[in-house]
Design a protein around this motif. Structure first.
Motif, PDB file in Angstrom:
ATOM      1  N   ALA A 239       0.834  -1.199   0.000  1.00 62.72           N
ATOM      2  CA  ALA A 239       0.000   0.000   0.000  1.00 62.72           C
ATOM      3  C   ALA A 239       0.871   1.252   0.000  1.00 62.72           C
ATOM      4  N   ALA A 240       1.960   1.209   0.737  1.00 62.24           N
ATOM      5  CA  ALA A 240       2.861   2.364   0.802  1.00 62.24           C
ATOM      6  C   ALA A 240       3.471   2.674  -0.557  1.00 62.24           C
ATOM      7  N   ALA A 241       3.670   1.638  -1.363  1.00 57.36           N
ATOM      8  CA  ALA A 241       4.253   1.856  -2.692  1.00 57.36           C
ATOM      9  C   ALA A 241       3.295   2.533  -3.645  1.00 57.36           C
ATOM     10  N   GLN A 242       1.995   2.596  -3.278  1.00 64.51           N
ATOM     11  CA  GLN A 242       0.989   3.165  -4.171  1.00 64.51           C
ATOM     12  C   GLN A 242       0.755   4.656  -3.946  1.00 64.51           C
ATOM     13  N   THR A 243       1.390   5.242  -2.913  1.00 59.61           N
ATOM     14  CA  THR A 243       1.159   6.653  -2.621  1.00 59.61           C
ATOM     15  C   THR A 243       2.432   7.284  -2.075  1.00 59.61           C
ATOM     16  N   ARG A 244       2.402   8.587  -1.894  1.00 57.12           N
ATOM     17  CA  ARG A 244       3.570   9.282  -1.351  1.00 57.12           C
ATOM     18  C   ARG A 244       3.582   9.152   0.174  1.00 57.12           C
ATOM     19  N   ILE A 245       4.766   8.869   0.695  1.00 56.19           N
ATOM     20  CA  ILE A 245       4.939   8.791   2.146  1.00 56.19           C
ATOM     21  C   ILE A 245       5.541  10.108   2.627  1.00 56.19           C
ATOM     22  N   ASP A 246       4.827  10.772   3.516  1.00 52.93           N
ATOM     23  CA  ASP A 246       5.314  12.036   4.066  1.00 52.93           C
ATOM     24  C   ASP A 246       6.211  11.779   5.271  1.00 52.93           C
ATOM     25  N   LEU A 247       7.262  12.590   5.389  1.00 48.25           N
ATOM     26  CA  LEU A 247       8.148  12.530   6.548  1.00 48.25           C
ATOM     27  C   LEU A 247       7.666  13.562   7.561  1.00 48.25           C
ATOM     28  N   LEU A 248       7.427  13.132   8.774  1.00 46.25           N
ATOM     29  CA  LEU A 248       6.948  14.016   9.834  1.00 46.25           C
ATOM     30  C   LEU A 248       8.106  14.359  10.781  1.00 46.25           C
ATOM     31  N   GLU A 249       8.213  15.622  11.138  1.00 45.63           N
ATOM     32  CA  GLU A 249       9.252  16.062  12.061  1.00 45.63           C
ATOM     33  C   GLU A 249       8.611  16.588  13.335  1.00 45.63           C
ATOM     34  N   PRO A 250       9.287  16.414  14.473  1.00 47.33           N
ATOM     35  CA  PRO A 250       8.738  16.934  15.727  1.00 47.33           C
ATOM     36  C   PRO A 250       8.853  18.456  15.783  1.00 47.33           C
ATOM     37  N   VAL A 251       7.830  19.081  16.310  1.00 55.13           N
ATOM     38  CA  VAL A 251       7.799  20.530  16.482  1.00 55.13           C
ATOM     39  C   VAL A 251       7.705  20.822  17.976  1.00 55.13           C
ATOM     40  N   SER A 252       8.521  21.768  18.437  1.00 50.57           N
ATOM     41  CA  SER A 252       8.542  22.129  19.853  1.00 50.57           C
ATOM     42  C   SER A 252       7.886  23.477  20.082  1.00 50.57           C
TER      43      SER A 252
END
Length: 732
Positions: free
Chosen positions: A629-642
């Motif tokens: 399923a992951a190969a069928q869409t874009r995977i977003d990278l999430l970063e922590p916000v302080s």
């Protein structure tokens, strides 16, 4: 304090001792790095006879710079105690580091002391960070005096320095910060700079001449008296304004000559209660002289004008369980209550705890109860144990001088307290107490470390435990997401000292590596996946097929698993297996090895085999379905916000806001926080504030403070995310 002509009422060659609180003074020296605190401590020790003219204690060795790290770095990095004797009064001088990274040592010194000497350099002026410490002392009513050093510098100006101190520390009352003495200048040298040879006492109108190397007293000449008239009148008015005798000002203004004894008595009272702050000048002895300029005057101020421990309120106490207890008095016969203000390791005697006794009497071989609040987030545990006290001693340079006991108000080093850490309370085992902790700043500069070799790896855990036990401003983190060991420190200098202590004291060599933040991944859109795990290799095979639909969820939702299988396509007993496989794959990550979060996984269909299907097979199929399923869409990278809160003087608001913007920060508000200070609240990606503790200090000249707290994860900009994935691919 009374401007006597005494030369040395101390006892050379004898360790100072006190058996009652009235014979004790605890004084902390505060000032920026390079202001001359350590040199002043040595000068006071020499003037009292505790060290000889070569700066050596009578049994050999130097008083300061004996620590290997301090000697190599040419600066103080730890709290040091130097006890001296003056006129039968034991003075515990607490020398603190001036560099901002070691604010924990400074706070410990403030906790242990009853008065503060602020040391300012006539050549460098007053640092902004020093004003912040002054405000801390003012908040608790701690008596303060100022000492001007480096008068030998070509650009030194005592009058100008005193004026600046009054403007900086006097607040609305400039007459609360005034000199007690004026410098007496000698013949100018070839460079045109006149040396300071003595001091003129403004109250006594006597000259104390140090030009011969020994303090002598004489009457001022006719040329010298006019130099002090204006300053003397202002000092007298400042003292009378603080007097409890309300008639004194009227009598003075009517022309009455107020006697010296009354003025000195009122001055001592005003200093002790923290409402008047005298300014003195001091310099070390030169050319083999016995006493440095102003050292006798300073010792008399400490013994005559600073409060005894009995005049200061002790910290609040409770039982270890939080139950209320009565306030403590500084009574040697009272219940035992002492606090560990510093923990260190000595190569010869092992662990040493510097203890301030607030109540009762501490004796060698006593069994005491150790209570500690614990700072689990910093690697410290709660303490609630009994321990036997080892030998008591008073430090003096490298030596430890034995003490028979330590009464209420005194400080002593205690050997062999293996469980007690900085901030812990020592009390009677049958009446345990817990003292209210002092404020300790949060370490905000992370450094990731790893053992240099296999031998170091075996010793790393114990070395780190001992390191954080000594320093409560340090936090040890074992980050499960990044699989890094992280030391959180106060700044770069603090980091350097920590790593050097690991190497030199505990024999552990470590390497610093790039600190990683805990990233996450998520689906940018909906996608379907089919997991097929079919194998046949003789005997029982493996057969499991499942079909899933994945949808993104709002931030903070985690992983949601929904079962929509109909008709028994996937047997009920294997549906938890699919979920387990999906969650395991999500924890491992999809694109860059970061955990996958904030998705809903719906199990729609599947197939099974009556013989070859199993729990393990459906776990594998669930993981395969998620990867497809992951190969069928874009995977977003999430970063922590302080959430970042920055407290700064008003003049630095513009530069700070500009800097936060450059860090992809979003300012959410500003507000006034006291006179001349602004609180800035912003949301900033954690990856952008790894070194903010260092950068803010530079930006605000040491006057800024900030705190941070995790807020949420949010998508990282595409270009930056691509670069991060490239870096992770290379490192892998």
């Amino acid at each position: 304090m009374s401007e006597k002509s005494s030369t040395n009422p101390g006892a050379a060659g004898r360790a100072p001792a006190a058996d009652r609180p009235a014979a004790l003074r605890n004084v902390v020296l505060v000032g920026h790095s390079g202001s001359g605190k350590t040199t002043l401590v040595e000068a006071l020790a020499q003037a009292s006879g505790a060290v000889n003219r070569a700066g050596r204690v009578e049994d050999g060795g130097t008083l300061s710079d004996y620590d290997e790290i301090e000697h190599r770095q040419q600066r103080s990095v730890q709290l040091s105690l130097v006890p001296v004797d003056w006129g039968g009064i034991k003075i515990n001088l607490l020398d603190t580091p001036g560099y901002a990274d070691f604010v924990g040592e400074l706070r410990a010194g403030l906790r242990a002391a009853d008065a503060a000497l602020f040391v300012v350099s006539a050549a460098d002026g007053v640092a902004g960070a020093t004003r912040m410490v002054w405000d801390e002392c003012a908040a608790v009513g701690m008596p303060r005096a100022l000492v001007v050093t480096h008068l030998e510098a070509a650009r030194a100006d005592f009058d100008e320095m005193t004026r600046r101190c009054a403007l900086t520390f006097g607040g609305d009352d400039l007459d609360a910060v005034l000199p007690l003495y004026l410098p007496l200048y000698g013949t100018p040298g070839s460079d045109g700079h006149a040396p300071v040879d003595g001091l003129i006492g403004l109250l006594s109108q006597r000259v104390f001449d140090y030009s011969s190397g020994t303090r002598t007293e004489r009457a001022p000449t006719d040329d010298e008296l006019p130099l002090i008239e204006a300053a003397r009148n202002r000092l007298i008015e400042g003292i009378i304004a603080e007097s409890e005798d309300e008639t004194l000002m009227d009598r003075y203004l009517a022309g009455e000559d107020i006697d010296l004894k009354t003025l000195v008595g009122d001055l001592e009272t005003a200093v002790a209660r923290g409402s008047f702050h005298p300014v003195l000048a001091a310099a070390p002895a030169v050319d083999g002289a016995k006493q440095g300029l102003g050292t006798v005057e300073l010792l008399e101020l400490i013994t005559g004008g600073f409060p005894t421990p009995a005049e200061r309120e002790a910290p609040a106490v409770t039982g270890p369980d939080g139950s209320p207890r009565p306030s403590l008095g500084c009574d040697p016969e009272g219940p035992l209550a002492a606090e560990v203000v510093k923990t260190s390791s000595d190569p010869y005697v092992g662990r040493l705890s510097l203890v301030r006794v607030f109540s009762g009497t501490l004796r060698p071989d006593d069994t005491v109860h150790v209570s500690g609040h614990g700072l689990t987030d910093r690697g410290h545990e709660d303490h609630d144990v009994d321990e036997r006290v080892g030998a008591l001693s008073a430090p003096f340079g490298k030596q430890q001088r034995p003490l028979p006991l330590a009464v209420a108000g005194d400080l002593a080093c205690v050997a062999k307290l293996t469980r007690a850490e900085t901030g812990d309370t020592l009390s009677a085992k049958d009446d345990p107490l817990l003292m209210e902790p002092w404020a300790m700043p949060d370490p905000l500069l992370p450094i990731a470390i790893r053992a240099h070799s296999k031998a170091d790896e075996d010793k790393l855990s114990q070395g780190l435990a001992r390191l954080v036990a000594e320093d409560p401003t340090m936090r040890l983190e074992h980050n499960q997401d990044t699989r890094q060991v992280v030391l959180w420190c106060m700044g770069e200098a603090h980091t350097d000292v920590a790593l050097e202590r690991l190497r030199s004291r505990y024999g552990v060599q470590v390497d610093a590596v790039e600190h990683k933040v805990a990233l996450r991944e998520t689906f940018s859109g909906s996608a379907a996946g089919r997991g097929r795990h079919v194998k046949q290799s003789g005997g029982h095979g493996q057969f499991a097929i499942c079909e899933i639909q994945v949808e993104p969820l709002p931030g903070g939702s985690g992983i949601e698993f929904v079962d929509k299988v109909v008709g028994g396509a996937v047997p009920r007993q294997f549906i938890p297996s699919v979920e387990k496989g999906v969650r395991a794959q999500a924890a491992r990550g999809i694109a860059a090895g970061n955990p996958l979060v904030d998705i809903r996984v719906t199990l729609l269909d599947g197939k099974s085999h009556s013989v070859d299907s199993s729990d393990a097979a459906f776990q594998t199929a669930g993981a395969l379905a998620l990867r497809e399923a992951a190969a069928q869409t874009r995977i977003d990278l999430l970063e922590p916000v302080s959430e970042v809160r920055v407290l700064i003087p008003d003049e630095y608001v513009g530069p700070v806001l500009s800097d936060l913007s450059g860090r992809r920060g979003r300012v959410v508000g500003t507000e006034q926080s006291g006179a001349g200070r602004t609180l800035v609240r912003a949301e900033v990606p954690e990856i952008e504030i790894g070194r903010y503790a260092v950068d803010l200090r530079s930006l605000s000249h040491g006057t800024g403070r900030f705190s941070r707290g995790y807020l949420r994860h949010e998508p990282m900009p595409g270009q930056l995310a691509a670069r991060m994935r490239e870096q992770e691919a290379v490192s892998a």
